[in-house]
Design an enzyme around this catalytic site. Structure first.
Site, PDB file in Angstrom:
ATOM      1  CG  ASP A 315      -9.927 -20.692 -10.159  1.00  0.00           C
ATOM      2  OD1 ASP A 315     -10.344 -20.030 -11.133  1.00  0.00           O
ATOM      3  OD2 ASP A 315     -10.678 -21.238  -9.335  1.00  0.00           O
ATOM      4  NE  ARG A 346      -8.288 -14.191 -11.646  1.00  0.00           N
ATOM      5  CZ  ARG A 346      -8.858 -15.118 -10.895  1.00  0.00           C
ATOM      6  NH1 ARG A 346      -8.912 -16.378 -11.296  1.00  0.00           N
ATOM      7  NH2 ARG A 346      -9.389 -14.803  -9.724  1.00  0.00           N
TER       8      ARG A 346
HETATM    9  C1  S3P Z   1     -15.706 -22.560  -9.493  1.00  0.00           C
HETATM   10  C2  S3P Z   1     -15.602 -22.772 -10.842  1.00  0.00           C
HETATM   11  C3  S3P Z   1     -14.663 -22.057 -11.714  1.00  0.00           C
HETATM   12  C4  S3P Z   1     -13.579 -21.372 -10.920  1.00  0.00           C
HETATM   13  C5  S3P Z   1     -14.125 -20.641  -9.743  1.00  0.00           C
HETATM   14  C6  S3P Z   1     -14.832 -21.599  -8.801  1.00  0.00           C
HETATM   15  C7  S3P Z   1     -16.689 -23.330  -8.721  1.00  0.00           C
HETATM   16  O1  S3P Z   1     -15.356 -21.054 -12.437  1.00  0.00           O
HETATM   17  O2  S3P Z   1     -12.839 -20.509 -11.744  1.00  0.00           O
HETATM   18  O3  S3P Z   1     -13.090 -20.004  -9.013  1.00  0.00           O
HETATM   19  O4  S3P Z   1     -16.596 -23.370  -7.476  1.00  0.00           O
HETATM   20  O5  S3P Z   1     -17.581 -23.929  -9.340  1.00  0.00           O
HETATM   21  P1  S3P Z   1     -16.124 -21.385 -13.819  1.00  0.00           P
HETATM   22  O6  S3P Z   1     -17.279 -22.245 -13.525  1.00  0.00           O
HETATM   23  O7  S3P Z   1     -16.531 -20.026 -14.351  1.00  0.00           O
HETATM   24  O8  S3P Z   1     -15.115 -22.052 -14.712  1.00  0.00           O
END
Ligand code: S3P
Length: 432
Positions: A315, A346
């Site tokens: 992120d 992104r």
């Molecule tokens: C998150 C997991 C991540 C992250 C998202 C929040 C979470 O996504 O990018 O902002 O809270 O489990 P992904 O599981 O798609 O990697």
């Protein structure tokens, strides 16, 4: 909503950032299915996490707000949710739709989950496939690839799932389904993703073991309501860390930040670039490591980001790209194809928007190659409705020569509603 950003003098002082987004979602969800009350302090009142609360209320959960970020949730037990009267709208929140799909798959009623234009484009087969393997009845639009999702809850069975992606949302959906399944649920990831679900399940009393890339959950153990104090979100802190690093003379203390090792890739990457970041007063809160971060302006050097760091800074890539734009030499970010599947693509968004500032950025299929420069021109840029793009470009604009405009800047409300105000307290140079 547009924001105009002028070049900033040194960022000085002390700030706190809002509660961690991932932990806030999980605290609300586990509180809802625990026995007894869960008191949450420091809950992130951004649009994403508020969607989770609204949906939990629609599922019959009593949620009382006692003050800013302070909630008491009365748990309904593992199978005590009730059928919602309407479609459940997650807005922009990928965490809400994926985690709640796992939870709803094992409840004995029907539910439909949908979200905004961005959510309806994001991949859902990554949860539909494993949940279906567990016996779930879950269907999506576009041949089971996209939301809206239809779920008819039923008895689930534990599985061993080798996830093709390092995704905490996928892992967490399976674990939440596993709580109501018969038999053991095991998730094995290609690289470790953030482990907040595992830590919080452990704190609530679940029988869960996690080692490296493997998590094993034995169902049947009752979850007990907890007192949870949510630390600041390193993903929000990252915008201020980089702002302080790139603005000469800055010295900024960011207090109470979650420094869970599955999330601190950004600190590792910036330190490798030469950043002066001190991690102070390390302590533990709610089963999570927490610290204060002291950041000083530092000349930065380009690096090659190790592909195995990617899940721990996924992120933060938009703001890491800003740091790379002002570093000496070239920064290579590869192995980050997941970025194309976030709130917006992104890789495209960063490449386009940084180019407007005069930065040399090459888009590659799974990342980008950035050559830093000292000469940043002011730009008129877009957020693509993506909170992290809006904040990253605002930070970039602090170092531009002249006034920049950030269009659709209200996107910041998704994860950091007082982002601009916080920036104003330490720089005083943002104009609506
Ligand atoms: C998150 C997991 C991540 C992250 C998202 C929040 C979470 O996504 O990018 O902002 O809270 O489990 P992904 O599981 O798609 O990697």
């Amino acid at each position: 909503m547009k924001f105009q950003v002028q070049p900033s003098g040194p960022l000085l002082g002390e700030i706190e950032v809002p509660g961690d987004k991932s932990i806030s979602h999980r605290a609300a969800i586990l509180g809802a299915i625990a026995q007894g009350q869960t008191r949450i302090r420091g809950f992130l009142e951004g649009e994403d996490c508020l969607r989770t609360l609204t949906i939990l209320s629609a599922l019959g959960v009593e949620i009382e707000k006692l003050g800013p970020g302070h909630y008491v949730i009365t748990g309904r037990g593992p199978a005590g949710l009730t059928e919602p009267e309407n479609v459940l709208d997650v807005g922009n929140s990928g965490t809400t739709i994926r985690l709640l799909s796992g939870l709803l798959a094992g409840q004995r009623f029907m539910s439909i989950l949908t979200g905004d234009d961005s959510i309806r484009k994001r991949p859902m087969e990554r949860i539909i496939i494993p949940l279906t393997e567990m016996g779930a009845c879950i269907r999506g639009r576009n041949n089971n690839r996209n939301a809206p999702l239809y779920i008819q809850g039923r008895q689930l069975y534990g599985v061993t799932y080798h996830s093709p992606v390092a995704s905490a949302q996928v892992k967490s959906a399976i674990l939440l389904a596993g709580l109501n399944a018969m038999g053991t649920t095991t998730v094995i990831e290609p690289l470790p993703s953030r482990d907040h679900t595992e830590r919080m399940l452990m704190a609530f009393g679940a029988c869960i073991t996690a080692k490296g890339r493997t998590v094993i959950l034995e169902p049947g153990q009752p979850l007990k309501g907890q007192e949870i104090s949510i630390p600041g979100d390193i993903s929000s802190a990252a915008f201020f860390i980089v702002a302080a690093l790139i603005i000469p003379g800055s010295e900024l203390l960011i207090k109470n930040v979650c420094v869970n090792p599955t999330r601190t890739g950004i600190l590792k990457a910036l330190q490798a670039m030469g950043a002066a970041i001190q991690i102070l007063h390390e302590r533990e809160e709610a089963g999570e490591p927490v610290a204060d971060l002291m950041v000083k302006y530092s000349p930065l050097q380009g690096i090659t980001v190790e592909p195995h760091w990617i899940p721990s800074l996924i992120d933060e890539i938009p703001i890491l790209a800003v740091a790379a734009s002002l570093a000496r030499g070239t920064t290579i970010i590869r192995g980050a194809g997941e970025l194309r599947l976030k709130e917006t693509d992104r890789i495209k968004a960063i490449t386009r928007e940084l180019s407007r500032f005069g930065v040399q950025v090459e888009e590659v299929s799974d990342g980008m190659i950035i050559t830093g420069t000292e000469e940043i021109i002011a730009a008129d840029c877009n957020s693509y409705g993506d909170h992290r793009i809006a904040m990253a470009m605002t930070v970039m604009a602090l170092r531009a020569a002249g006034t920049s405009t950030i269009n659709d800047a209200a996107a910041v409300n998704v994860s950091f509603p007082n982002f601009f105000e916080t920036l104003q307290t330490i720089s005083g140079q943002i104009h609506k």
